[in-house]
Design a protein around this motif. Structure first.
Motif, PDB file in Angstrom:
ATOM      1  N   GLN A   1      42.943  51.189  31.069  1.00  0.00           N
ATOM      2  CA  GLN A   1      41.625  50.696  31.580  1.00  0.00           C
ATOM      3  C   GLN A   1      40.981  51.646  32.332  1.00  0.00           C
ATOM      4  OE1 GLN A   1      41.123  47.053  31.990  1.00  0.00           O
ATOM      5  NE2 GLN A   1      42.472  46.251  30.756  1.00  0.00           N
ATOM      6  N   VAL A   2      39.583  51.390  32.272  1.00  0.00           N
ATOM      7  CA  VAL A   2      38.841  52.405  32.813  1.00  0.00           C
ATOM      8  C   VAL A   2      37.800  51.640  33.692  1.00  0.00           C
ATOM      9  CG1 VAL A   2      37.000  53.997  32.743  1.00  0.00           C
ATOM     10  CG2 VAL A   2      39.006  54.135  31.168  1.00  0.00           C
ATOM     11  N   GLN A   3      37.559  51.908  35.121  1.00  0.00           N
ATOM     12  CA  GLN A   3      36.402  51.157  35.793  1.00  0.00           C
ATOM     13  C   GLN A   3      35.621  52.182  36.092  1.00  0.00           C
ATOM     14  OE1 GLN A   3      39.877  50.863  37.040  1.00  0.00           O
ATOM     15  NE2 GLN A   3      40.167  49.357  35.632  1.00  0.00           N
ATOM     16  N   LEU A   4      34.116  51.557  35.824  1.00  0.00           N
ATOM     17  CA  LEU A   4      32.892  52.429  36.340  1.00  0.00           C
ATOM     18  C   LEU A   4      32.270  51.684  37.240  1.00  0.00           C
ATOM     19  CD1 LEU A   4      31.657  53.642  32.865  1.00  0.00           C
ATOM     20  CD2 LEU A   4      33.171  54.714  34.441  1.00  0.00           C
ATOM     21  N   VAL A   5      32.026  52.397  38.604  1.00  0.00           N
ATOM     22  CA  VAL A   5      31.433  51.640  39.441  1.00  0.00           C
ATOM     23  C   VAL A   5      30.018  52.343  39.909  1.00  0.00           C
ATOM     24  CG1 VAL A   5      31.342  50.888  42.085  1.00  0.00           C
ATOM     25  CG2 VAL A   5      33.627  50.698  40.754  1.00  0.00           C
ATOM     26  N   GLU A   6      28.994  51.807  39.561  1.00  0.00           N
ATOM     27  CA  GLU A   6      27.736  52.220  39.639  1.00  0.00           C
ATOM     28  C   GLU A   6      26.917  51.650  41.255  1.00  0.00           C
ATOM     29  OE1 GLU A   6      26.375  51.724  35.379  1.00  0.00           O
ATOM     30  OE2 GLU A   6      26.690  50.224  36.737  1.00  0.00           O
ATOM     31  N   SER A   7      26.247  52.788  41.622  1.00  0.00           N
ATOM     32  CA  SER A   7      25.764  52.280  43.038  1.00  0.00           C
ATOM     33  C   SER A   7      24.216  53.127  43.022  1.00  0.00           C
ATOM     34  CB  SER A   7      26.608  52.517  44.178  1.00  0.00           C
ATOM     35  OG  SER A   7      26.868  54.093  44.351  1.00  0.00           O
ATOM     36  N   GLY A   8      23.479  52.763  44.009  1.00  0.00           N
ATOM     37  CA  GLY A   8      22.302  53.162  44.332  1.00  0.00           C
ATOM     38  C   GLY A   8      20.933  52.363  43.662  1.00  0.00           C
ATOM     39  N   GLY A   9      20.782  51.531  43.041  1.00  0.00           N
ATOM     40  CA  GLY A   9      19.921  51.216  42.618  1.00  0.00           C
ATOM     41  C   GLY A   9      19.165  50.253  43.548  1.00  0.00           C
ATOM     42  N   GLY A  10      17.895  49.908  43.399  1.00  0.00           N
ATOM     43  CA  GLY A  10      17.085  49.190  44.496  1.00  0.00           C
ATOM     44  C   GLY A  10      15.663  48.952  44.152  1.00  0.00           C
ATOM     45  N   LEU A  11      15.039  48.374  45.234  1.00  0.00           N
ATOM     46  CA  LEU A  11      13.462  48.628  45.125  1.00  0.00           C
ATOM     47  C   LEU A  11      12.865  49.620  45.859  1.00  0.00           C
ATOM     48  CD1 LEU A  11      10.884  46.991  44.407  1.00  0.00           C
ATOM     49  CD2 LEU A  11      11.303  45.799  46.448  1.00  0.00           C
ATOM     50  N   VAL A  12      11.914  50.349  45.039  1.00  0.00           N
ATOM     51  CA  VAL A  12      11.211  51.646  45.689  1.00  0.00           C
ATOM     52  C   VAL A  12       9.811  51.576  45.362  1.00  0.00           C
ATOM     53  CG1 VAL A  12      11.962  53.012  43.812  1.00  0.00           C
ATOM     54  CG2 VAL A  12      11.324  54.007  46.143  1.00  0.00           C
ATOM     55  N   SER A  21      24.729  56.709  41.575  1.00  0.00           N
ATOM     56  CA  SER A  21      26.068  57.204  41.471  1.00  0.00           C
ATOM     57  C   SER A  21      27.072  56.257  40.524  1.00  0.00           C
ATOM     58  CB  SER A  21      26.851  57.299  42.887  1.00  0.00           C
ATOM     59  OG  SER A  21      26.106  58.303  43.629  1.00  0.00           O
ATOM     60  N   CYS A  22      27.792  56.849  40.006  1.00  0.00           N
ATOM     61  CA  CYS A  22      28.755  56.166  38.970  1.00  0.00           C
ATOM     62  C   CYS A  22      30.111  57.003  39.154  1.00  0.00           C
ATOM     63  CB  CYS A  22      28.162  56.103  37.486  1.00  0.00           C
ATOM     64  SG  CYS A  22      29.266  55.535  36.193  1.00  0.00           S
ATOM     65  N   ALA A  23      30.999  56.149  39.694  1.00  0.00           N
ATOM     66  CA  ALA A  23      32.359  56.707  39.761  1.00  0.00           C
ATOM     67  C   ALA A  23      33.421  56.185  38.846  1.00  0.00           C
ATOM     68  CB  ALA A  23      33.115  56.601  41.211  1.00  0.00           C
ATOM     69  N   ALA A  24      34.023  56.932  37.942  1.00  0.00           N
ATOM     70  CA  ALA A  24      34.995  56.360  37.180  1.00  0.00           C
ATOM     71  C   ALA A  24      36.432  56.505  37.698  1.00  0.00           C
ATOM     72  CB  ALA A  24      34.944  57.277  35.709  1.00  0.00           C
ATOM     73  N   SER A  25      37.290  55.409  37.302  1.00  0.00           N
ATOM     74  CA  SER A  25      38.430  55.524  37.852  1.00  0.00           C
ATOM     75  C   SER A  25      39.550  54.670  36.943  1.00  0.00           C
ATOM     76  CB  SER A  25      38.656  54.661  39.284  1.00  0.00           C
ATOM     77  OG  SER A  25      38.560  53.248  39.087  1.00  0.00           O
ATOM     78  N   GLY A  26      40.839  54.893  36.995  1.00  0.00           N
ATOM     79  CA  GLY A  26      41.816  54.316  36.112  1.00  0.00           C
ATOM     80  C   GLY A  26      42.488  55.373  35.273  1.00  0.00           C
ATOM     81  N   SER A  27      43.311  54.869  34.353  1.00  0.00           N
ATOM     82  CA  SER A  27      43.956  55.645  33.551  1.00  0.00           C
ATOM     83  C   SER A  27      43.194  56.736  32.433  1.00  0.00           C
ATOM     84  CB  SER A  27      45.259  54.816  32.739  1.00  0.00           C
ATOM     85  OG  SER A  27      45.910  55.782  32.035  1.00  0.00           O
ATOM     86  N   ILE A  28      42.922  57.741  33.033  1.00  0.00           N
ATOM     87  CA  ILE A  28      41.912  58.589  32.136  1.00  0.00           C
ATOM     88  C   ILE A  28      42.519  59.986  31.863  1.00  0.00           C
ATOM     89  CG2 ILE A  28      39.692  59.734  32.163  1.00  0.00           C
ATOM     90  CD1 ILE A  28      38.700  57.681  34.054  1.00  0.00           C
ATOM     91  N   PHE A  29      42.682  60.461  30.891  1.00  0.00           N
ATOM     92  CA  PHE A  29      43.248  61.762  30.324  1.00  0.00           C
ATOM     93  C   PHE A  29      42.220  62.834  30.655  1.00  0.00           C
ATOM     94  CE2 PHE A  29      46.297  64.520  28.606  1.00  0.00           C
ATOM     95  CZ  PHE A  29      45.474  65.327  27.794  1.00  0.00           C
ATOM     96  N   SER A  30      41.009  62.561  30.300  1.00  0.00           N
ATOM     97  CA  SER A  30      39.975  63.724  30.338  1.00  0.00           C
ATOM     98  C   SER A  30      38.700  63.189  30.202  1.00  0.00           C
ATOM     99  CB  SER A  30      40.173  64.929  29.500  1.00  0.00           C
ATOM    100  OG  SER A  30      40.178  64.630  28.022  1.00  0.00           O
ATOM    101  N   ILE A  31      37.619  63.612  31.085  1.00  0.00           N
ATOM    102  CA  ILE A  31      36.235  62.756  30.586  1.00  0.00           C
ATOM    103  C   ILE A  31      35.542  64.313  30.136  1.00  0.00           C
ATOM    104  CG2 ILE A  31      34.125  62.367  31.850  1.00  0.00           C
ATOM    105  CD1 ILE A  31      35.836  60.929  33.999  1.00  0.00           C
ATOM    106  N   ASN A  32      34.823  63.658  29.301  1.00  0.00           N
ATOM    107  CA  ASN A  32      33.634  65.007  28.440  1.00  0.00           C
ATOM    108  C   ASN A  32      32.341  64.719  28.941  1.00  0.00           C
ATOM    109  OD1 ASN A  32      35.920  65.882  27.362  1.00  0.00           O
ATOM    110  ND2 ASN A  32      35.798  64.401  25.431  1.00  0.00           N
ATOM    111  N   ALA A  33      31.762  63.988  28.111  1.00  0.00           N
ATOM    112  CA  ALA A  33      30.525  63.723  28.404  1.00  0.00           C
ATOM    113  C   ALA A  33      30.115  62.587  29.423  1.00  0.00           C
ATOM    114  CB  ALA A  33      29.394  63.656  27.116  1.00  0.00           C
ATOM    115  N   MET A  34      29.139  62.587  30.281  1.00  0.00           N
ATOM    116  CA  MET A  34      28.621  61.490  31.180  1.00  0.00           C
ATOM    117  C   MET A  34      27.323  61.335  31.020  1.00  0.00           C
ATOM    118  SD  MET A  34      31.139  62.515  34.358  1.00  0.00           S
ATOM    119  CE  MET A  34      31.287  60.786  34.982  1.00  0.00           C
ATOM    120  N   GLY A  35      26.895  60.225  31.325  1.00  0.00           N
ATOM    121  CA  GLY A  35      25.256  59.889  31.238  1.00  0.00           C
ATOM    122  C   GLY A  35      24.781  58.638  31.665  1.00  0.00           C
ATOM    123  N   TRP A  36      23.639  58.540  31.671  1.00  0.00           N
ATOM    124  CA  TRP A  36      22.647  57.423  32.175  1.00  0.00           C
ATOM    125  C   TRP A  36      21.890  57.011  30.889  1.00  0.00           C
ATOM    126  CZ3 TRP A  36      23.825  55.016  36.614  1.00  0.00           C
ATOM    127  CH2 TRP A  36      24.418  55.611  37.533  1.00  0.00           C
TER     128      TRP A  36
END
Length: 121
Positions: A1-12, A21-36
């Motif tokens: 299981q992988v959890q991705l927690v995003e933060s930082g959005g809002g009104l501007v 920001s996006c933090a990944a947690s859980g049982s991860i062997f390795s991370i390759n590409a990350m994106g938005w």
């Protein structure tokens, strides 16, 4: 299981800045590409920016080049998106995407739940 927690959005206001920001947690062997990615109302989801595992390679949508910067902290399994000179057309739900391996033989392609960015004119 992988959890991705995003933060930082809002009104501007237009011309302002936000940092996602996006933090990944859980049982991860390795991370390759990350994106938005982002999806505006009535439009398809589109790639905003992506970054390779070593941060040696980045890719940006033409519409955000020169204004947005993607970066990552591998020690924290976190990806960031610095957004400057925001425009009303940047208004969308922004989604984090993480690709890699859960085990050496199991691939991973995970999405966050999204964070809303609203840019007022």
């Amino acid at each position: 299981q992988v959890q991705l927690v995003e933060s930082g959005g809002g009104l501007v206001q237009a011309g302002g800045s936000l940092r996602l920001s996006c933090a990944a947690s859980g049982s991860i062997f390795s991370i390759n590409a990350m994106g938005w990615y982002r999806q505006a109302p009535g439009k398809q989801r589109e790639l905003v920016a992506a970054i390779t595992s070593s941060s040696s390679g980045t890719n940006y949508a033409d519409s955000v080049k020169g204004r947005f910067t993607i970066s990552r902290d591998n020690a924290k399994n976190t990806v960031y998106l610095q957004m400057n000179s925001l425009k009303p057309e940047d208004t969308a739900v922004y989604y984090c995407n993480v690709r890699g391996l859960l085990r050496s033989w199991i691939s991973m392609d995970s999405w966050g739940k999204g964070t809303l960015v609203t840019v007022s004119s």
